[in-house]
Design a protein around this motif. Sequence first.
Motif, PDB file in Angstrom:
ATOM      1  N   ASP A  96     -25.785  35.665  -6.466  1.00  0.00           N
ATOM      2  CA  ASP A  96     -26.693  34.541  -6.871  1.00  0.00           C
ATOM      3  C   ASP A  96     -25.813  33.333  -6.762  1.00  0.00           C
ATOM      4  O   ASP A  96     -26.373  32.328  -5.950  1.00  0.00           O
ATOM      5  N   GLN A 100     -26.098  29.970  -3.831  1.00  0.00           N
ATOM      6  CA  GLN A 100     -26.261  28.728  -4.568  1.00  0.00           C
ATOM      7  C   GLN A 100     -25.175  27.930  -4.157  1.00  0.00           C
ATOM      8  O   GLN A 100     -25.399  26.847  -3.535  1.00  0.00           O
ATOM      9  N   THR A 216     -34.984  39.421   4.339  1.00  0.00           N
ATOM     10  CA  THR A 216     -36.261  38.559   3.836  1.00  0.00           C
ATOM     11  C   THR A 216     -37.113  38.728   5.299  1.00  0.00           C
ATOM     12  O   THR A 216     -38.385  39.180   4.868  1.00  0.00           O
ATOM     13  N   TYR A 219     -38.818  42.102   5.581  1.00  0.00           N
ATOM     14  CA  TYR A 219     -39.577  42.399   4.684  1.00  0.00           C
ATOM     15  C   TYR A 219     -41.073  41.627   5.102  1.00  0.00           C
ATOM     16  O   TYR A 219     -42.068  42.376   4.825  1.00  0.00           O
ATOM     17  N   LEU A 223     -44.498  43.315   5.913  1.00  0.00           N
ATOM     18  CA  LEU A 223     -45.769  43.054   5.206  1.00  0.00           C
ATOM     19  C   LEU A 223     -46.869  42.695   5.889  1.00  0.00           C
ATOM     20  O   LEU A 223     -48.073  42.863   5.756  1.00  0.00           O
ATOM     21  N   GLU A 250     -34.995  42.906  -1.506  1.00  0.00           N
ATOM     22  CA  GLU A 250     -35.846  43.588  -0.428  1.00  0.00           C
ATOM     23  C   GLU A 250     -36.030  44.785  -0.288  1.00  0.00           C
ATOM     24  O   GLU A 250     -37.029  45.431   0.135  1.00  0.00           O
ATOM     25  N   LEU A 253     -38.091  45.957  -3.169  1.00  0.00           N
ATOM     26  CA  LEU A 253     -39.487  46.082  -2.759  1.00  0.00           C
ATOM     27  C   LEU A 253     -39.880  46.910  -1.628  1.00  0.00           C
ATOM     28  O   LEU A 253     -41.070  47.460  -1.945  1.00  0.00           O
ATOM     29  N   ARG A 257     -43.130  49.386  -1.776  1.00  0.00           N
ATOM     30  CA  ARG A 257     -44.196  49.180  -1.100  1.00  0.00           C
ATOM     31  C   ARG A 257     -44.251  50.602  -0.308  1.00  0.00           C
ATOM     32  O   ARG A 257     -45.571  51.047  -0.209  1.00  0.00           O
TER      33      ARG A 257
ATOM     34  N   ILE B 281     -44.180  42.614  -8.143  1.00  0.00           N
ATOM     35  CA  ILE B 281     -43.475  41.636  -7.375  1.00  0.00           C
ATOM     36  C   ILE B 281     -42.266  41.333  -7.401  1.00  0.00           C
ATOM     37  O   ILE B 281     -41.560  40.742  -6.285  1.00  0.00           O
ATOM     38  N   THR B 282     -41.595  41.625  -8.827  1.00  0.00           N
ATOM     39  CA  THR B 282     -39.960  41.756  -8.690  1.00  0.00           C
ATOM     40  C   THR B 282     -39.592  43.305  -9.072  1.00  0.00           C
ATOM     41  O   THR B 282     -40.348  44.000  -9.591  1.00  0.00           O
ATOM     42  N   ARG B 299     -46.831  29.096  -2.694  1.00  0.00           N
ATOM     43  CA  ARG B 299     -45.815  29.796  -1.620  1.00  0.00           C
ATOM     44  C   ARG B 299     -44.905  30.452  -2.446  1.00  0.00           C
ATOM     45  O   ARG B 299     -43.934  31.259  -2.010  1.00  0.00           O
ATOM     46  N   GLN B 300     -44.621  29.802  -3.705  1.00  0.00           N
ATOM     47  CA  GLN B 300     -43.181  30.108  -4.477  1.00  0.00           C
ATOM     48  C   GLN B 300     -43.570  30.410  -5.719  1.00  0.00           C
ATOM     49  O   GLN B 300     -44.642  30.103  -6.383  1.00  0.00           O
ATOM     50  N   TYR B 314     -34.907  31.138 -11.667  1.00  0.00           N
ATOM     51  CA  TYR B 314     -34.898  31.812 -10.277  1.00  0.00           C
ATOM     52  C   TYR B 314     -36.338  31.370  -9.548  1.00  0.00           C
ATOM     53  O   TYR B 314     -37.192  30.981 -10.451  1.00  0.00           O
ATOM     54  N   ASP B 317     -39.976  33.681  -3.081  1.00  0.00           N
ATOM     55  CA  ASP B 317     -41.394  33.552  -2.310  1.00  0.00           C
ATOM     56  C   ASP B 317     -42.523  34.290  -3.043  1.00  0.00           C
ATOM     57  O   ASP B 317     -42.228  35.390  -3.906  1.00  0.00           O
ATOM     58  N   ASP B 319     -44.210  36.418  -2.142  1.00  0.00           N
ATOM     59  CA  ASP B 319     -44.372  37.985  -1.805  1.00  0.00           C
ATOM     60  C   ASP B 319     -43.067  38.652  -2.531  1.00  0.00           C
ATOM     61  O   ASP B 319     -42.819  39.767  -2.510  1.00  0.00           O
ATOM     62  N   GLY B 320     -42.253  37.964  -3.171  1.00  0.00           N
ATOM     63  CA  GLY B 320     -41.318  38.601  -4.097  1.00  0.00           C
ATOM     64  C   GLY B 320     -40.076  38.753  -3.399  1.00  0.00           C
ATOM     65  O   GLY B 320     -38.933  38.869  -3.940  1.00  0.00           O
ATOM     66  N   SER B 321     -39.855  38.091  -2.072  1.00  0.00           N
ATOM     67  CA  SER B 321     -38.617  38.045  -1.400  1.00  0.00           C
ATOM     68  C   SER B 321     -37.791  36.691  -1.570  1.00  0.00           C
ATOM     69  O   SER B 321     -38.522  35.882  -2.136  1.00  0.00           O
ATOM     70  N   ASN B 322     -36.734  36.835  -0.914  1.00  0.00           N
ATOM     71  CA  ASN B 322     -36.024  35.208  -0.832  1.00  0.00           C
ATOM     72  C   ASN B 322     -35.713  34.981  -2.197  1.00  0.00           C
ATOM     73  O   ASN B 322     -36.148  33.595  -2.533  1.00  0.00           O
ATOM     74  N   ILE B 323     -35.267  35.450  -3.301  1.00  0.00           N
ATOM     75  CA  ILE B 323     -34.976  35.253  -4.640  1.00  0.00           C
ATOM     76  C   ILE B 323     -33.761  34.260  -4.654  1.00  0.00           C
ATOM     77  O   ILE B 323     -32.646  34.609  -3.815  1.00  0.00           O
ATOM     78  N   LEU B 325     -31.156  31.688  -7.174  1.00  0.00           N
ATOM     79  CA  LEU B 325     -30.984  31.230  -8.391  1.00  0.00           C
ATOM     80  C   LEU B 325     -30.993  29.545  -8.377  1.00  0.00           C
ATOM     81  O   LEU B 325     -30.438  28.959  -7.567  1.00  0.00           O
TER      82      LEU B 325
END
Lengths: 262, 441
Positions: A96, A100, A216, A219, A223, A250, A253, A257, B281-282, B299-300, B314, B317, B319-323, B325
């Motif tokens: 994370d 950042q 990402t 993914y 989708l 991802e 996720l 799916r 989603i997560t 969108r987010q 956090y 997106d 759809d749960g991607s692109n997490i 902090l």
Amino acid sequence: MTKKSSFLFCALPLALAGCFFATKSDFDNLQMQVIGARAGSNAADSVQRAYLVDMSRTVRSLSDSINALSKRVGALRTANEADLAAMKEDISQLQDLSGQSERQLRDMRAAVEEKTSQPSQADVAPRDSTGSSAPVGGPGPGQLLQAGRDQLLKGGNVAARAAFSELIAKYPKSDLVPEAMFGTAQAYAAERNTDAADAEYAKLIARYPSSPRVPTAMYKRALQLQASKKTADAKRLFQEIIKRFPRSDEAALADERLQSIK
Amino acid sequence: MTMRAWSVSLVVICASAGATIARAQDTTTAPGVRLGLSYAAGTKPGVIVLPVQDDYGDDSLRIIVQRDLDYSDRMTVIALDAGTVGSLEPPPGEKINFPLVAKFGAALLIRMTPTTQGLHVAAYDVARGQLLQSEHFLFDRRDRDWRFALHGVSDLIEQWVFGKRGIAQTRIAYVNNGELKIVDSDGAETRAITTGRGALSPAWSPNGGSVVFTVLGNAGTQVQELDVRTGRTRRVSQIRAGLNITPIYQPGGNAILYAQGTGNGTDLVLAALDSGPPKKITIGRGTDNNSPSYSPDGRQIAFISGRSGSPQLYIMDADGSNIQLLTPYQAGVRSYRAGPDWSPDGRAIAYEQQMGNFQVFMIDVRDRVPKQLTSEGENEDPSWAPDGRHIVFTSSRSGEKQLWILDTETGRARQLTHSRGARLAAWSPVLANPEVGTYSQ
């Protein structure tokens, strides 16, 4: 009367007469022998008992050792699990934070570019032949990326794409190109132009396979395939994410799916 | 130059990209273009609301509109005694004495005149000495929701002046001792909309027609949806009873995003209201992910996750991607963060942070720099007003937990509720149809 019965009738009085003639010393001898035999047996028993007690002590001590060992192994396992959990947390935090920091660095870079591009834009030659720094008079890659992102936040998708596209065209070797491509795809997605977004994600995956944006992008492509009822292709892509980036969000996720597809 | 009044808030309300700025200065005659009020830059324009004929004492039209304009924090209501303000009203047939009005520091003058069909409202630009805008409102004081309709008038006055509608015609849903209640944005008209106990986490639908919330019962928590207009409630059947918390509507209004607890942590789950099974989603892998809040464009999602140890803010997106902090890491400090709410203008996210006790913060989504908004007492559960400027939150600053409203630009705070134990507030969008019913749970 048979022959057998007449034989028994003659032998019985003879046997009784033998018992009558045994002496007292014979009885004493016999008694001594019995006592001796009994004492021998007792001695053997006590040796055996002592041996058994010893054995039992050994077994108990062995069992205690095994218990202690088992406890120690258990404690070690718990400690390892706790350590592993802590390590997992630390890794997550590091991931994370690296994201950042990366962003902060990009912001700083944009700020520096802005400052350096301000004075005398007329007679300064390009400083970097790799195409990663700002050419004369124009915004640098960091600035362009920031400008595109700002537009994305405001919903100015066309302007965002223009900024990203300028970055890609002017600084094709910049390390920010994958970010710009990702941003372009996001701008298309925001305009609900899913085909263009998908094409941009595909381009990013093909050209920059080691970019952190790839899981990402993959993914999102998967989708899109799933939404277009191309289930087999979507499945393949979900599986590829899990295989190539098993630790990514991802991947988790994608696994979820895949289960829903089954 | 600094003292010179200049025109601000040039608002082009024509949607056409090719529209040009009109030449005319008269705002009522140039279609598609409006010039705002004339007042000194960087100041809050002063406003005087003239007395209204046949008004009703403390709950008068004038007092309500004045209060709304004051609570907007965009204007300064000039308080004058009855005699003085009465002298500003010109006798029939005569014109308003604008130089005299200006001497009291007013840039805007509001005049409301009851008519047979409703209310005529006129706003005057004092510096220019001319009508800024006027409109006739159908209005009947015998209507149950007349106060709320009047808030709509206040909001429109704000729109005339600043080009942006006000927030007086909004309501706030909250939980008080397990009951779900709704109160007008000015603190009036509090009413309970559930009669049962155990209500938690209310959230408004995008059109303000319904409220989704959870009810704590023997079988865990259940997600329910209340139709605010009819007062009817229904269990969201797509979501099975269990540990379901912090539900919100998707910006389209046709799905509910909530946090579902299992033996292996808590994850965000999206349940479509029309069809299909809920989908995760997560994937927290044993950690807790909850308190979602959508960005205005959908969108987010902002959410709280304990994936890196202590709960942090956090974004990802939808759809749960692109997490990513969002809240910055502070060395040695593992401060607990909770209750995010994405501002309606998309610029910032408000949240609470534990610093000994809880305080409300906001973080700019672009720069990612947090800003502390409160410090007095314990402050939590922030929720944005539709103007993206005001926040309602729970505060103990008065000695007990109450709802307060804070203007994030000036720092001005006012108490909204006066009943002990109010918490978990959710600010509605601007409401078009304000009917509110009651129902029995």
